[in-house]
Design a protein around this motif. Structure first.
Motif, mmCIF file in Angstrom:
data_model
loop_
_atom_site.group_PDB
_atom_site.id
_atom_site.type_symbol
_atom_site.label_atom_id
_atom_site.label_comp_id
_atom_site.label_asym_id
_atom_site.label_seq_id
_atom_site.Cartn_x
_atom_site.Cartn_y
_atom_site.Cartn_z
ATOM 1 N N SER A 233 1.035 -1.080 0.221
ATOM 2 C CA SER A 233 -0.044 -0.425 0.464
ATOM 3 C C SER A 233 1.044 1.132 0.335
ATOM 4 C CB SER A 233 -0.632 -0.290 1.598
ATOM 5 O OG SER A 233 -0.107 0.063 2.401
ATOM 6 N N THR A 234 1.868 0.843 0.578
ATOM 7 C CA THR A 234 3.232 2.641 0.949
ATOM 8 C C THR A 234 2.975 2.777 -0.475
ATOM 9 O OG1 THR A 234 3.048 1.770 3.150
ATOM 10 C CG2 THR A 234 4.480 3.557 2.018
ATOM 11 N N PHE A 235 3.487 1.073 -1.457
ATOM 12 C CA PHE A 235 4.578 1.817 -2.598
ATOM 13 C C PHE A 235 3.377 2.483 -3.807
ATOM 14 C CE2 PHE A 235 4.967 0.039 -6.467
ATOM 15 C CZ PHE A 235 6.506 0.461 -7.479
ATOM 16 N N ARG A 236 2.198 1.887 -3.542
ATOM 17 C CA ARG A 236 1.512 2.152 -4.449
ATOM 18 C C ARG A 236 0.976 3.762 -4.583
ATOM 19 N NH1 ARG A 236 -1.166 -1.345 -7.512
ATOM 20 N NH2 ARG A 236 -0.725 -3.479 -6.740
ATOM 21 N N HIS A 237 0.684 4.133 -3.261
ATOM 22 C CA HIS A 237 1.214 5.706 -2.444
ATOM 23 C C HIS A 237 2.279 6.468 -3.581
ATOM 24 C CE1 HIS A 237 1.336 9.335 -0.515
ATOM 25 N NE2 HIS A 237 -0.126 9.692 -0.978
ATOM 26 N N ASP A 238 3.649 6.142 -2.663
ATOM 27 C CA ASP A 238 4.525 7.018 -3.465
ATOM 28 C C ASP A 238 4.438 6.528 -4.723
ATOM 29 O OD1 ASP A 238 4.677 7.248 -0.733
ATOM 30 O OD2 ASP A 238 6.810 6.496 -0.652
ATOM 31 N N ASP A 288 7.769 5.864 1.971
ATOM 32 C CA ASP A 288 7.309 6.702 3.616
ATOM 33 C C ASP A 288 5.687 7.364 3.884
ATOM 34 O OD1 ASP A 288 7.345 9.095 2.277
ATOM 35 O OD2 ASP A 288 8.798 10.134 3.358
ATOM 36 N N GLY A 289 5.607 6.546 2.547
ATOM 37 C CA GLY A 289 3.734 7.076 2.208
ATOM 38 C C GLY A 289 3.286 8.693 1.948
ATOM 39 N N ARG A 290 4.701 9.379 1.537
ATOM 40 C CA ARG A 290 4.015 10.875 1.738
ATOM 41 C C ARG A 290 5.124 10.974 0.244
ATOM 42 N NH1 ARG A 290 6.002 10.587 7.599
ATOM 43 N NH2 ARG A 290 8.300 11.623 6.390
ATOM 44 N N ARG A 291 5.578 10.634 -0.502
ATOM 45 C CA ARG A 291 6.259 10.856 -1.864
ATOM 46 C C ARG A 291 7.475 11.491 -2.017
ATOM 47 N NH1 ARG A 291 0.381 11.349 -5.011
ATOM 48 N NH2 ARG A 291 0.167 9.415 -5.695
#
Length: 447
Positions: A233-238, A288-291
């Motif tokens: 999930s973190t990867f998909r966002h970043d 880090d979930g914040r790009r």
């Protein structure tokens, strides 16, 4: 037959490298055409056994020649199927075939070797094949390729590759190249990859880990990723805007130069992302979930044009890789709603003005190849060029530079000559100031 001329700066003799920065790496007297590597890797114990068949063409008559290879046990060497005399003292194999090789002849070297792959030590630390907590990765720039296969370790000696890796079935193996086959056996799986675009040895990599394969982004170019499942999930966002980044860079630079792009996220922390041909490797710390590190994703993707398709003839010209990839970060920032390229240029010009004027961008010296000034002043050079010739001419210049030198080697002089075609007045003063002198020029503001 009379031998052809040696490369500029070369001395006669098959042991001599033509790289002015790293004379201990690379070998004279021949050019490699193709590498066929068949590797068996045991994760437990970090053991690698390999057979390499290197197809080369003699650039001069050869009674002996050398290849780069790290700390392995070399079991035997054959040239054109016949046993050859050899010695191996890391990091060179010295080979004497049973009969001389004539100028212009194509010949094959077969080498069997085994041992624990270890990075090559140098002024930048340990470079090459490296163990992860659970797996392995290859980070070869600039001297690490011999840590896992025998090669002519010069950035300008680009060749095609066929790489076969057998590893325990619990692990996914990714190699820089197009997947050709996958064969599962009792307890192990064999992965086959082909790289049919000319590729520098340092741009070949092997990544081994317990990865989940996912789509990175849809689109014309196949984009996929190998990630630890728990980071999905973190990867998909970043990396959620990666498809947009690809579209933006293609619009500015021209078509992506390979058939696919693969992002690997190692389940270890890495100091910096790792560039390879058609691939980039990030550490888990780059998510880090914040790009926060999106600019690094842009930088590594831009290297597929600048560094991989267009590869420096030798390391003096590294700004053609790093300055261009850094400027791509600024271009993406502008089109994605962040600070403009002009704002980035102003920020980094002010930073550069506070640094000692000790780096000549076009020839920084081996100790400063990776100095931040090479990256930032290289990008500032492009911004100054853009300011001088205008938007339309600048982007036409970039696209034609990429297209005309696709899968070839490049030099700073070639870029200067290319840029001159897009300006109605000489650019010598601009390039002399920005590339050939350590003093920082004033930043032009007009676009």
């Amino acid at each position: 037959m009379t031998p052809g001329p040696l490369p500029v700066g070369a001395r006669p003799g098959a042991d001599h490298s033509t790289d002015p920065y790293l004379p201990g790496h690379g070998n004279g007297g021949y050019r490699v055409l193709h590498y066929d590597l068949d590797l068996d890797y045991r994760v437990t114990g970090n053991r690698l056994a390999g057979k390499a068949v290197v197809t080369a063409r003699a650039a001069q008559p050869l009674s002996r020649f050398t290849l780069d290879l790290g700390q392995f046990r070399v079991q035997d060497v054959k040239v054109d199927g016949r046993p050859a005399k050899f010695t191996h003292r890391p990091d060179k194999i010295r080979i004497k075939p049973d009969k001389p090789i004539g100028y212009g002849s194509t010949f094959k070297i077969e080498i069997r070797y085994a041992g624990r792959p270890t990075p090559i030590s140098g002024r930048w630390g340990d470079i090459g094949w490296d163990e992860l907590t659970d797996g392995a990765l290859v980070a070869s720039q600039p001297i690490g390729a011999p840590s896992w296969f025998p090669c002519n370790d010069l950035p300008g000696d680009k060749a095609t590759f066929l790489v076969t890796v057998t590893a325990p079935s619990a692990y996914t193996v990714l190699v820089t190249g197009d997947p050709v086959a996958q064969r599962r056996g009792p307890g192990s799986t064999t992965w086959v990859y082909e790289r049919d675009e000319p590729t520098a040895p340092y741009l070949m990599g092997v990544q081994v880990g317990r990865y989940e394969l996912v789509e990175l982004a849809p689109g014309r170019v196949v984009q996929r990723a190998a990630i630890p499942p728990r980071l999905r999930s973190t990867f998909r966002h970043d990396f959620g805007r990666h498809g947009e980044i690809m579209i933006a860079l293609e619009r500015m630079l021209g078509p992506y130069p390979f058939r696919e792009y693969v992002v690997v996220v190692a389940d270890d922390d890495l100091d910096d992302p790792i560039e390879a041909q058609g691939m980039a490797v990030f550490g888990r710390n780059h998510l880090d979930g914040r790009r926060t590190h999106e600019r690094l994703a842009v930088h590594e993707l831009a290297h597929q044009w600048f560094g991989n398709s267009l590869t420096v003839a030798d390391w003096r010209h590294i700004w053609l890789n790093e300055g261009f990839a850094t400027y791509a970060e600024w271009l993406w920032s502008a089109v994605s709603g962040g600070p403009t390229a002009a704002a980035h240029a102003a920020q980094w010009h002010a930073w550069a003005a506070r640094q000692p004027a000790v780096v000549t961008v076009a020839d920084p010296g081996v100790d400063r190849m990776f100095d931040p000034l090479v990256y930032k002043r290289g990008a500032l050079t492009l911004h100054a060029l853009r300011s001088r010739i205008g938007e339309a001419a600048f982007f036409a210049l970039l696209r034609s530079w990429v297209a005309e030198h696709r899968h070839r080697t490049v030099t700073t002089e070639q870029f200067r000559e290319h840029a001159a075609r897009f300006a109605p007045y000489p650019l010598d003063g601009l390039f002399d100031a920005w590339l050939d002198r350590p003093e920082l020029p004033a930043l032009p503001w007009t676009l």
